[in-house]
Design a protein around this motif. Structure first.
Motif, PDB file in Angstrom:
ATOM      1  N   GLY A 203       0.796  -1.218   0.000  1.00  0.00           N
ATOM      2  CA  GLY A 203       0.000   0.000   0.000  1.00  0.00           C
ATOM      3  C   GLY A 203       0.830   1.271   0.000  1.00  0.00           C
ATOM      4  O   GLY A 203       0.282   2.372  -0.049  1.00  0.00           O
ATOM      5  N   GLY A 204       2.153   1.123   0.041  1.00  0.00           N
ATOM      6  CA  GLY A 204       3.035   2.288   0.069  1.00  0.00           C
ATOM      7  C   GLY A 204       3.453   2.747  -1.314  1.00  0.00           C
ATOM      8  O   GLY A 204       3.228   2.057  -2.322  1.00  0.00           O
ATOM      9  N   VAL A 205       4.065   3.923  -1.360  1.00  0.00           N
ATOM     10  CA  VAL A 205       4.564   4.470  -2.619  1.00  0.00           C
ATOM     11  C   VAL A 205       5.983   5.001  -2.427  1.00  0.00           C
ATOM     12  O   VAL A 205       6.394   5.360  -1.328  1.00  0.00           O
ATOM     13  CB  VAL A 205       3.671   5.615  -3.165  1.00  0.00           C
ATOM     14  CG1 VAL A 205       2.287   5.104  -3.517  1.00  0.00           C
ATOM     15  CG2 VAL A 205       3.593   6.768  -2.182  1.00  0.00           C
ATOM     16  N   LEU A 206       6.700   5.029  -3.531  1.00  0.00           N
ATOM     17  CA  LEU A 206       8.057   5.557  -3.580  1.00  0.00           C
ATOM     18  C   LEU A 206       8.122   6.527  -4.751  1.00  0.00           C
ATOM     19  O   LEU A 206       7.654   6.213  -5.847  1.00  0.00           O
ATOM     20  CB  LEU A 206       9.055   4.414  -3.781  1.00  0.00           C
ATOM     21  CG  LEU A 206      10.538   4.745  -3.753  1.00  0.00           C
ATOM     22  CD1 LEU A 206      10.960   5.116  -2.334  1.00  0.00           C
ATOM     23  CD2 LEU A 206      11.344   3.544  -4.245  1.00  0.00           C
ATOM     24  N   VAL A 207       8.690   7.718  -4.523  1.00  0.00           N
ATOM     25  CA  VAL A 207       8.773   8.749  -5.558  1.00  0.00           C
ATOM     26  C   VAL A 207      10.239   9.093  -5.812  1.00  0.00           C
ATOM     27  O   VAL A 207      10.921   9.613  -4.936  1.00  0.00           O
ATOM     28  CB  VAL A 207       8.001  10.024  -5.147  1.00  0.00           C
ATOM     29  CG1 VAL A 207       8.038  11.053  -6.280  1.00  0.00           C
ATOM     30  CG2 VAL A 207       6.567   9.696  -4.773  1.00  0.00           C
ATOM     31  N   LEU A 208      10.715   8.785  -7.014  1.00  0.00           N
ATOM     32  CA  LEU A 208      12.048   9.194  -7.449  1.00  0.00           C
ATOM     33  C   LEU A 208      11.881  10.403  -8.352  1.00  0.00           C
ATOM     34  O   LEU A 208      10.967  10.438  -9.187  1.00  0.00           O
ATOM     35  CB  LEU A 208      12.755   8.071  -8.212  1.00  0.00           C
ATOM     36  CG  LEU A 208      13.236   6.854  -7.413  1.00  0.00           C
ATOM     37  CD1 LEU A 208      12.071   5.932  -7.057  1.00  0.00           C
ATOM     38  CD2 LEU A 208      14.257   6.066  -8.218  1.00  0.00           C
ATOM     39  N   LEU A 209      12.760  11.400  -8.220  1.00  0.00           N
ATOM     40  CA  LEU A 209      12.577  12.638  -8.977  1.00  0.00           C
ATOM     41  C   LEU A 209      13.919  13.315  -9.220  1.00  0.00           C
ATOM     42  O   LEU A 209      14.927  12.964  -8.609  1.00  0.00           O
ATOM     43  CB  LEU A 209      11.608  13.571  -8.260  1.00  0.00           C
ATOM     44  CG  LEU A 209      12.006  14.120  -6.880  1.00  0.00           C
ATOM     45  CD1 LEU A 209      11.110  15.300  -6.519  1.00  0.00           C
ATOM     46  CD2 LEU A 209      11.854  13.063  -5.794  1.00  0.00           C
ATOM     47  N   THR A 210      13.918  14.283 -10.122  1.00  0.00           N
ATOM     48  CA  THR A 210      15.115  15.079 -10.390  1.00  0.00           C
ATOM     49  C   THR A 210      14.937  16.469  -9.784  1.00  0.00           C
ATOM     50  O   THR A 210      13.825  16.882  -9.434  1.00  0.00           O
ATOM     51  CB  THR A 210      15.384  15.190 -11.897  1.00  0.00           C
ATOM     52  OG1 THR A 210      14.247  15.776 -12.548  1.00  0.00           O
ATOM     53  CG2 THR A 210      15.657  13.828 -12.497  1.00  0.00           C
ATOM     54  N   ASP A 211      16.054  17.208  -9.653  1.00  0.00           N
ATOM     55  CA  ASP A 211      15.996  18.477  -8.925  1.00  0.00           C
ATOM     56  C   ASP A 211      15.161  19.535  -9.635  1.00  0.00           C
ATOM     57  O   ASP A 211      14.741  20.515  -9.006  1.00  0.00           O
ATOM     58  CB  ASP A 211      17.397  19.002  -8.619  1.00  0.00           C
ATOM     59  CG  ASP A 211      18.226  19.243  -9.860  1.00  0.00           C
ATOM     60  OD1 ASP A 211      17.725  19.046 -10.980  1.00  0.00           O
ATOM     61  OD2 ASP A 211      19.399  19.643  -9.718  1.00  0.00           O
ATOM     62  N   GLY A 212      14.911  19.376 -10.934  1.00  0.00           N
ATOM     63  CA  GLY A 212      14.050  20.329 -11.631  1.00  0.00           C
ATOM     64  C   GLY A 212      12.636  20.361 -11.104  1.00  0.00           C
ATOM     65  O   GLY A 212      11.889  21.309 -11.344  1.00  0.00           O
ATOM     66  N   VAL A 213      12.260  19.328 -10.339  1.00  0.00           N
ATOM     67  CA  VAL A 213      10.919  19.256  -9.756  1.00  0.00           C
ATOM     68  C   VAL A 213      10.837  20.035  -8.455  1.00  0.00           C
ATOM     69  O   VAL A 213       9.779  20.581  -8.110  1.00  0.00           O
ATOM     70  CB  VAL A 213      10.519  17.785  -9.504  1.00  0.00           C
ATOM     71  CG1 VAL A 213       9.117  17.685  -8.916  1.00  0.00           C
ATOM     72  CG2 VAL A 213      10.613  16.974 -10.781  1.00  0.00           C
ATOM     73  N   VAL A 214      11.948  20.105  -7.720  1.00  0.00           N
ATOM     74  CA  VAL A 214      11.865  20.601  -6.345  1.00  0.00           C
ATOM     75  C   VAL A 214      12.812  21.740  -6.010  1.00  0.00           C
ATOM     76  O   VAL A 214      12.792  22.234  -4.883  1.00  0.00           O
ATOM     77  CB  VAL A 214      12.130  19.448  -5.352  1.00  0.00           C
ATOM     78  CG1 VAL A 214      11.027  18.407  -5.427  1.00  0.00           C
ATOM     79  CG2 VAL A 214      13.495  18.810  -5.596  1.00  0.00           C
ATOM     80  N   GLU A 215      13.638  22.185  -6.946  1.00  0.00           N
ATOM     81  CA  GLU A 215      14.635  23.197  -6.595  1.00  0.00           C
ATOM     82  C   GLU A 215      14.783  24.227  -7.700  1.00  0.00           C
ATOM     83  O   GLU A 215      14.829  23.890  -8.887  1.00  0.00           O
ATOM     84  CB  GLU A 215      15.994  22.536  -6.344  1.00  0.00           C
ATOM     85  CG  GLU A 215      17.076  23.503  -5.908  1.00  0.00           C
ATOM     86  CD  GLU A 215      18.411  22.809  -5.681  1.00  0.00           C
ATOM     87  OE1 GLU A 215      19.231  23.369  -4.926  1.00  0.00           O
ATOM     88  OE2 GLU A 215      18.629  21.730  -6.256  1.00  0.00           O
ATOM     89  N   GLY A 216      14.860  25.505  -7.315  1.00  0.00           N
ATOM     90  CA  GLY A 216      15.048  26.587  -8.265  1.00  0.00           C
ATOM     91  C   GLY A 216      15.095  27.917  -7.548  1.00  0.00           C
ATOM     92  O   GLY A 216      15.039  27.983  -6.316  1.00  0.00           O
ATOM     93  N   PRO A 217      15.184  29.022  -8.301  1.00  0.00           N
ATOM     94  CA  PRO A 217      15.272  30.349  -7.689  1.00  0.00           C
ATOM     95  C   PRO A 217      14.099  30.679  -6.767  1.00  0.00           C
ATOM     96  O   PRO A 217      14.265  31.421  -5.798  1.00  0.00           O
ATOM     97  CB  PRO A 217      15.302  31.288  -8.900  1.00  0.00           C
ATOM     98  CG  PRO A 217      15.841  30.456 -10.010  1.00  0.00           C
ATOM     99  CD  PRO A 217      15.319  29.087  -9.773  1.00  0.00           C
ATOM    100  N   ALA A 218      12.931  30.119  -7.070  1.00  0.00           N
ATOM    101  CA  ALA A 218      11.742  30.453  -6.280  1.00  0.00           C
ATOM    102  C   ALA A 218      11.397  29.396  -5.242  1.00  0.00           C
ATOM    103  O   ALA A 218      10.433  29.548  -4.500  1.00  0.00           O
ATOM    104  CB  ALA A 218      10.543  30.668  -7.213  1.00  0.00           C
ATOM    105  N   LEU A 219      12.175  28.322  -5.179  1.00  0.00           N
ATOM    106  CA  LEU A 219      11.837  27.236  -4.260  1.00  0.00           C
ATOM    107  C   LEU A 219      13.107  26.543  -3.785  1.00  0.00           C
ATOM    108  O   LEU A 219      13.856  25.981  -4.589  1.00  0.00           O
ATOM    109  CB  LEU A 219      10.915  26.230  -4.958  1.00  0.00           C
ATOM    110  CG  LEU A 219      10.280  25.137  -4.087  1.00  0.00           C
ATOM    111  CD1 LEU A 219       9.273  25.771  -3.119  1.00  0.00           C
ATOM    112  CD2 LEU A 219       9.596  24.088  -4.947  1.00  0.00           C
ATOM    113  N   HIS A 220      13.351  26.576  -2.479  1.00  0.00           N
ATOM    114  CA  HIS A 220      14.514  25.894  -1.923  1.00  0.00           C
ATOM    115  C   HIS A 220      14.253  24.398  -1.921  1.00  0.00           C
ATOM    116  O   HIS A 220      13.114  23.949  -1.796  1.00  0.00           O
ATOM    117  CB  HIS A 220      14.775  26.395  -0.499  1.00  0.00           C
ATOM    118  CG  HIS A 220      16.134  26.060   0.013  1.00  0.00           C
ATOM    119  ND1 HIS A 220      16.397  24.893   0.700  1.00  0.00           N
ATOM    120  CD2 HIS A 220      17.317  26.714  -0.093  1.00  0.00           C
ATOM    121  CE1 HIS A 220      17.687  24.857   1.016  1.00  0.00           C
ATOM    122  NE2 HIS A 220      18.266  25.947   0.549  1.00  0.00           N
TER     123      HIS A 220
END
Length: 276
Positions: A203-220
């Protein structure tokens, strides 16, 4: 006479402006062609299909950066290993040009090929690292590789300079995968990558992602990862489809404040249970 001289100068100016405009148009066309080629290269080197595995659900979302020449080399991959386990990889090549897109294909292909020699994540990243250095490229890449047993949920993970993955359980608990990691691929020869062992609960989930999803000038990056942690927890608690979670996560990339590649790979395990 002065009027004729002015007319001659004006004609010369107009001709010069016309020539500059034509040159600018040619450069724009050439740049656009380069971008289109890089995007085609990216799409052609990413897997067309994800493996169908009883008990697991997989979903991906990929948004290439395609404004100006800002074309990068993010990738994702999922494939069956000879022992019945599943290999999962995600990564990001340094740079935003056609060379980065081409290098991405080399890294992904190298990881997949070597995974059939050794599926142990730490050794696999170490071999891939040495292979990339032997190619003599000046580029490097960050990456995460995981080996997942779909029957038991046992998960082995190694990171090469990449951002950590996010987990969530069916009871709504969620967090960032706690592992040490090592340096990016293609930086130094003879590097060792520590392996961390987890369990993907039913019933669990795992999320793999790249930094373009979570990091940038407007978001630490911490705030970006917190956002994904909340989404994953809510999705697991509500029993949402992995495709819906992947779409929600990639949508958050719009808040980072820059145009970069963004890749998301979500793995869900059927059933009910607890524990990260």
């Amino acid at each position: 006479m002065p009027r004729k001289r002015f007319t001659g100068q004006g004609d010369e100016l107009l001709a010069r402006l016309g020539s500059l405009t034509a040159e600018a148009r040619e450069r724009a066309v050439a740049q656009r062609t380069q971008v289109e080629l890089a995007i085609a290269l990216q799409r052609g080197m990413l897997p067309r299909d994800l493996p169908g595995v009883p008990g697991l659900r997989l979903a991906v979302r990929y948004a290439p950066a395609n404004l100006g020449l800002n074309v990068g080399g993010d990738w994702y991959d999922a494939f069956a290993l000879p022992d019945g386990r599943i290999g999962l990889s995600i990564g990001d090549v340094q740079g935003h040009n056609i060379e980065a897109a081409a290098f991405m294909g080399q890294v992904r292909a190298g990881l997949r090929a070597l995974a059939f020699v050794t599926g142990e994540p730490g050794e696999l990243l170490a071999r891939t690292n040495d292979l990339l250095l032997s190619l003599g490229s000046e580029l490097f890449a960050t990456s995460t590789f995981m080996r997942l047993d779909p029957v038991t949920g046992e998960l082995e993970s190694a990171r090469a300079g990449h951002i950590p993955a996010v987990w969530a359980t069916a009871d709504g608990r969620s967090g960032v995968v706690d592992d040490r990691g090592g340096p990016p691929l293609g930086v130094a020869m003879g590097v060792e990558y520590p392996v961390t062992r987890h369990r993907l609960a039913a019933g669990g989930v795992l999320v793999l992602l790249t930094d373009g999803v979570v990091e940038g000038p407007a978001l630490h990056i911490e705030a970006g990862l917190d956002q994904v942690v909340r989404l994953a927890g809510l999705a697991a608690l509500a029993g949402l489809q992995v495709h819906a979670l992947a779409a929600a996560v990639i949508k958050g990339a719009a808040s980072v404040g820059h145009d970069d590649d963004a890749a998301v790979l979500v793995v869900g395990r059927d059933g009910a249970g607890a524990g990260p």
